[in-house]
Design an enzyme around this catalytic site. Structure first.
Site, PDB file in Angstrom:
ATOM      1  N   SER A   8       0.855  -1.194   0.000  1.00  0.00           N
ATOM      2  CA  SER A   8       0.000   0.000   0.000  1.00  0.00           C
ATOM      3  C   SER A   8       0.885   1.236   0.000  1.00  0.00           C
ATOM      4  O   SER A   8       1.940   1.251   0.629  1.00  0.00           O
ATOM      5  CB  SER A   8      -0.937   0.014   1.219  1.00  0.00           C
ATOM      6  OG  SER A   8      -0.212   0.242   2.415  1.00  0.00           O
ATOM      7  N   CYS A   9       0.458   2.250  -0.739  1.00  0.00           N
ATOM      8  CA  CYS A   9       1.173   3.524  -0.775  1.00  0.00           C
ATOM      9  C   CYS A   9       0.207   4.631  -0.372  1.00  0.00           C
ATOM     10  O   CYS A   9      -1.008   4.407  -0.314  1.00  0.00           O
ATOM     11  CB  CYS A   9       1.757   3.787  -2.167  1.00  0.00           C
ATOM     12  SG  CYS A   9       0.519   4.025  -3.453  1.00  0.00           S
ATOM     13  N   PRO A  10       0.712   5.823  -0.059  1.00  0.00           N
ATOM     14  CA  PRO A  10      -0.184   6.883   0.429  1.00  0.00           C
ATOM     15  C   PRO A  10      -1.334   7.215  -0.502  1.00  0.00           C
ATOM     16  O   PRO A  10      -2.439   7.471  -0.045  1.00  0.00           O
ATOM     17  CB  PRO A  10       0.766   8.082   0.590  1.00  0.00           C
ATOM     18  CG  PRO A  10       2.093   7.468   0.872  1.00  0.00           C
ATOM     19  CD  PRO A  10       2.123   6.227   0.037  1.00  0.00           C
TER      20      PRO A  10
END
Length: 514
Positions: A8-10
């Protein structure tokens, strides 16, 4: 071995899925099986419990708090940032293998490894409770790192509103013209005619403007959430709404988010009697933090922030000629410095929040040119690298050649992160050419005066761009410059390697002869 992984990334868009693919390929190359759950902007499909039960370890490649993390209790874990998984997936997989060998699943050490991952301010949901709001702030990190993570939390939740609202507003102008700004919600309520193009354009404008109205409150609310967890949401949203009301705009939203977050965090850390502790998060903290944030925003910060925002807007609108081109060069360079990281997002957020001020304008304010320049500059790095892989295939590995094909689509749809796999392998030979090419594109777009009312989309929103031929030419020139510089730098590096190898071989033969 068998591993499960969470990525997951921002923003939940590019890095999330690039990391997943990289881990799967690295695992396969090393003879292991890696099954990935992507917790992206589109939600996630939870891993099959049977797959988790059969796993030898878990990889957390996440910049947000992992949802339902309790599922992996007892598994040896590796916790890294999502960029690490993109740039060094084989190393991450190797670390997971080492962790599984050092502390097999079910052992006390394995449980400790899982719990020893970086701390977070976000709350993860209990098993089976579904997706939860999440953020990730590394405990013990420096002030700069934490500020960046708080900002990225706010930006990540703001982007869906930017995309939805901005593209609908842009479409409304394309269908109904700039006079569509006179259309109001009352016109829809009083009578919507589905056979009239103007009414459809008006519907798009009203709904899009409604989505845009949430940009600053959402930004402020989730900055506060990143700082103080859920107690920060109410004061953050209210503070962001007040920032819009007093005319403080984007700058006011940033101030309100940090103010609300720190006030809520301070209240949450107060030592109170047990009899009061139960009502603190649901009554006391939201009440006091919201009042304090509102008071400061209205009475103390409202006027100076409004003045600063007006000065910034006036300064932008007065830009022309050389100053506008230099701004385009600067923003273009920022889009390529970290290829989708915090600096890139600062430039992008600066452009998209400017669309809010320009949404109701019937002219071509400079904010629309800034948005056009930023999107073009963000498209340039992956397109330039794709061209480089096509014209000098021998300078790139087989994997990079495949990434070059994917980079065509990623660049065309304004996903700058398509350049990251190349930059991860050779940053000094990739990032500087990308910066030069993007800076050139940004400056050229500002010079030709192309405007854009949509915040995203790439080639999809080409009909919404003024002077589209010149716009595409600016992107093409920047991409060609990027490709040429990459070929020169990689070719020089390859030549130096051959020279070193020849020198080493000659020295070795002389030694054997002696």
């Amino acid at each position: 071995m068998k591993f499960v992984a969470i990525t997951s990334c921002p923003t939940g868009i590019a890095h999330t899925y690039m990391a997943a693919e990289a881990l799967e390929q690295a695992g396969k190359a090393a003879g292991h099986e890696v099954v990935v759950e992507t917790q992206g902007a589109a939600g996630s499909a939870p891993l099959d419990p049977a797959v988790v039960a059969a796993a030898d370890g878990v990889i957390f490649a996440a910049d947000l708090e992992v949802r339902d993390k309790d599922r992996f209790a007892g598994l040896p874990a590796v916790d890294v940032g999502v960029k690490r998984a993109v740039s060094d997936a084989p190393g991450v997989v190797a670390a997971a293998v080492a962790a599984a060998q050092a502390a097999p699943k079910g052992s006390p050490a394995a449980g400790t490894a899982t719990g020893a991952s970086a701390g977070a301010a976000g709350a993860s949901a209990a098993p089976g409770s579904g997706p939860a709001l999440s953020s990730k702030v590394t405990s013990g990190a420096g002030v700069g790192t934490r500020v960046r993570q708080w900002l990225m939390t706010g930006v990540s939740y703001m982007i869906p509103f930017v995309a939805a609202g901005g593209i609908m507003i842009a479409l409304s102008f394309m269908i109904g013209g700039y006079r569509i700004t006179d259309f109001t919600a009352a016109d829809l309520v009083d009578g919507f005619d589905p056979l009239t193009a103007r009414d459809w354009a008006g519907l798009l404008f009203v709904v899009g403007a409604g989505a845009f109205g949430f940009l600053v409150p959402v930004l402020a609310g989730f900055i506060a959430f990143g700082i103080a967890d859920r107690p920060g949401i109410a004061p953050g949203f209210v503070g962001g709404s007040i920032a819009v009301t007093v005319g403080a705009g984007f700058l006011g939203g940033l101030a309100a988010g940090f103010l609300a977050g720190f006030v809520a965090l301070g209240l949450a850390r107060l030592k109170v009697p047990n009899s009061v502790r139960g009502v603190m998060p649901v009554v006391v903290i939201p009440l006091v933090a919201t009042f304090v944030t509102g008071f400061v925003m209205f009475v103390v910060l409202g006027r100076p922030l409004r003045w600063l925002m007006e000065a910034l807007t006036d300064g932008l609108n007065s830009m022309s000629g050389t100053s506008a081109v230099l701004l385009g060069v600067l923003l273009g360079a920022m889009m390529a410095v970290d290829l989708g990281g915090p600096v890139n997002k600062v430039a992008y957020t600066f452009a998209t929040t400017g669309l809010t001020a320009a949404a109701a304008s019937s002219g071509d304010p400079v904010q629309l040119k800034i948005m056009a320049a930023v999107m073009a500059a963000g498209m340039t790095p992956p397109l330039g690298l794709a061209i480089a892989t096509f014209v000098r295939r021998r300078l790139f590995t087989e994997a990079e050649q495949q990434n070059g094909k994917a980079a065509v689509l990623l660049g065309a749809f304004f996903i700058t992160e398509g350049a990251i796999p190349f930059a991860a392998a050779a940053p000094l030979r990739i990032i500087p050419p990308c910066i030069v090419g993007s800076a050139l594109t940004g400056g050229l777009v500002m010079a030709v005066g192309s405007t854009l009312r949509a915040p995203h989309g790439g080639i999809v929103v080409l009909p919404l761009i003024s002077s589209p031929v010149l716009y595409l030419l600016a992107i093409a020139l920047g991409s060609l410059v990027t490709a040429a510089l990459v070929v020169v730098l990689k070719g020089a590096h390859r030549g130096a390697q051959r020279t070193d190898a020849a020198t080493t071989g000659t020295t070795g033969r002389q030694a054997v002869s002696a």
